[in-house]
Design an enzyme around this catalytic site. Sequence first.
Site, PDB file in Angstrom:
ATOM      1  N   HIS A 129      15.118   7.812   1.077  1.00 37.07           N
ATOM      2  CA  HIS A 129      14.650   7.584   2.450  1.00 37.07           C
ATOM      3  C   HIS A 129      15.252   6.305   3.032  1.00 37.07           C
ATOM      4  CE1 HIS A 129      10.967  10.381   1.635  1.00 37.07           C
ATOM      5  NE2 HIS A 129      12.101  11.027   1.737  1.00 37.07           N
TER       6      HIS A 129
ATOM      7  N   ASP B  98      11.411  -0.358  -0.355  1.00 38.45           N
ATOM      8  CA  ASP B  98      11.195  -1.780  -0.664  1.00 38.45           C
ATOM      9  C   ASP B  98      12.276  -2.373  -1.568  1.00 38.45           C
ATOM     10  OD1 ASP B  98      10.515  -0.798  -3.253  1.00 38.45           O
ATOM     11  OD2 ASP B  98       8.400  -0.670  -2.711  1.00 38.45           O
TER      12      ASP B  98
ATOM     13  N   ASN C  69      11.041   5.080  -1.929  1.00 36.53           N
ATOM     14  CA  ASN C  69      10.568   3.779  -1.434  1.00 36.53           C
ATOM     15  C   ASN C  69      11.675   3.008  -0.725  1.00 36.53           C
ATOM     16  OD1 ASN C  69       8.276   4.589  -2.650  1.00 36.53           O
ATOM     17  ND2 ASN C  69       8.447   3.234  -4.424  1.00 36.53           N
TER      18      ASN C  69
ATOM     19  N   PRO D  56       0.828  -1.216   0.000  1.00 35.84           N
ATOM     20  CA  PRO D  56       0.000   0.000   0.000  1.00 35.84           C
ATOM     21  C   PRO D  56       0.857   1.258   0.000  1.00 35.84           C
ATOM     22  CG  PRO D  56      -0.012  -1.023   2.176  1.00 35.84           C
ATOM     23  CD  PRO D  56       0.754  -1.949   1.273  1.00 35.84           C
ATOM     24  N   ASP D  57       0.308   2.335  -0.580  1.00 34.17           N
ATOM     25  CA  ASP D  57       1.034   3.609  -0.451  1.00 34.17           C
ATOM     26  C   ASP D  57       0.731   4.195   0.927  1.00 34.17           C
ATOM     27  OD1 ASP D  57      -1.478   4.700  -0.666  1.00 34.17           O
ATOM     28  OD2 ASP D  57      -1.133   5.745  -2.556  1.00 34.17           O
ATOM     29  N   PHE D  58       1.080   5.450   1.156  1.00 33.16           N
ATOM     30  CA  PHE D  58       0.917   6.011   2.496  1.00 33.16           C
ATOM     31  C   PHE D  58      -0.370   6.798   2.654  1.00 33.16           C
ATOM     32  CE2 PHE D  58       5.415   5.262   2.006  1.00 33.16           C
ATOM     33  CZ  PHE D  58       5.720   4.655   3.198  1.00 33.16           C
ATOM     34  N   ARG D  59      -0.631   7.718   1.703  1.00 34.18           N
ATOM     35  CA  ARG D  59      -1.657   8.723   1.954  1.00 34.18           C
ATOM     36  C   ARG D  59      -2.970   8.486   1.230  1.00 34.18           C
ATOM     37  NH1 ARG D  59       3.287  10.645   2.187  1.00 34.18           N
ATOM     38  NH2 ARG D  59       3.862  11.760   4.100  1.00 34.18           N
TER      39      ARG D  59
END
Length: 329
Positions: free
Chosen positions: A152, A135, A133, A60-63
């Site tokens: 990040h 991942d 990301n 899933p994304d964040f927002r």
Amino acid sequence: MLELMERLAAERLGESSAAAAATALETFDLRGIAKHIERGGVKNVVVMTGAGISVSAGIPDFRSERGLYARLGEYDLPYPQAIFELGYFREKPEAFYKLAKDLYPGLYAPTPTHYFIKLLHDRGLLRRCFTQNIDSLECATGLPKDKVVAAHGNFDSAKCLNGHDANIYEVERACRAGTPMTCAKCGEFVKPDIVFFGENLPRRFFECAQKDFEVCDLLIVIGTSLVVHPFAGLIERPKEHVPRLLINLERCGEAQNTRVTKLYRMAGLGRGTGFDFDEATNYRDALFLGQCDDGVAELCSMLGWKDDLDALIANCTIKKRLQASKISN
Ligand code: OAD
């Protein structure tokens, strides 16, 4: 002050409009970008990515409505961003370790969008991919690590909160189990080198940004809401004549439409403002609103690259391995 800027703008207008005219897009969509690439001058594409490019992999994304920050119950967070805050991690590292368990590299296969970035590299066009990301799916396509800036951070290394390096194999075991790990030397919690709010981005982010945007001749931004800085500010770094493409489900990163930003755009003063999709002054910003996998597939079709993209996707060994392990379970 505004009068002075207006004068400067008028003086610079001739100069900058000549540079802009040389690279101006015919249309502000995928077709315009495809034509720009076909002209042959593009050799240093910079790609910026966010969580949206991994959504079709199952992350899933964040927002978004169904993003991570909306799943507070599942993660037991007092407020969404707490999962990436040091203060909260110190008190309750379980939430971050749960995320680490769900996200640890090896559980997901790269998406068509990740393979599009690999294809740019295979064609000798990719200068760099700046990703937010964690991942590591960009490199799971076979893209060399030096082509990626993990702005990040990621799970490649880890330290305790007192700065002692941690054994990465032990960290992997802890992350896969979702169990917080402590430092053998001081007993503090160990945190993979993911950049939390308030922490500095890796030095490499700034070093690469400085060099890459000097030569960047096309910027492609995919699957990010462009709200987290300093990453989001990178869209303002390409030179003022360089075309920019946003592929996303929603519009973002747009310049505020003030008299001052209009003047900046007209005159090409400084490098930049945000995207300018609708203005009469737009000459370089293209937009595709929709699923990123569809956007990159369409762009590849226009460029005659679709078979190559499909071949990369078909040969994804991680996907085959994940499918095989699902069948045998
Ligand atoms: P966001 O969740 O803020 O934004 C994801 C964007 O992708 C949104 O604009 C979505 O509309 C879009 N999107 C989602 N699925 C898509 C799809 N299939 N195709 C196209 N677009 C899609 O995620 P980021 O911008 O990556 O920080 O968030 C930035 C940072 O905020 C993250 O790196 C994270 C978070 O706090 C850290 O990890 C430190």
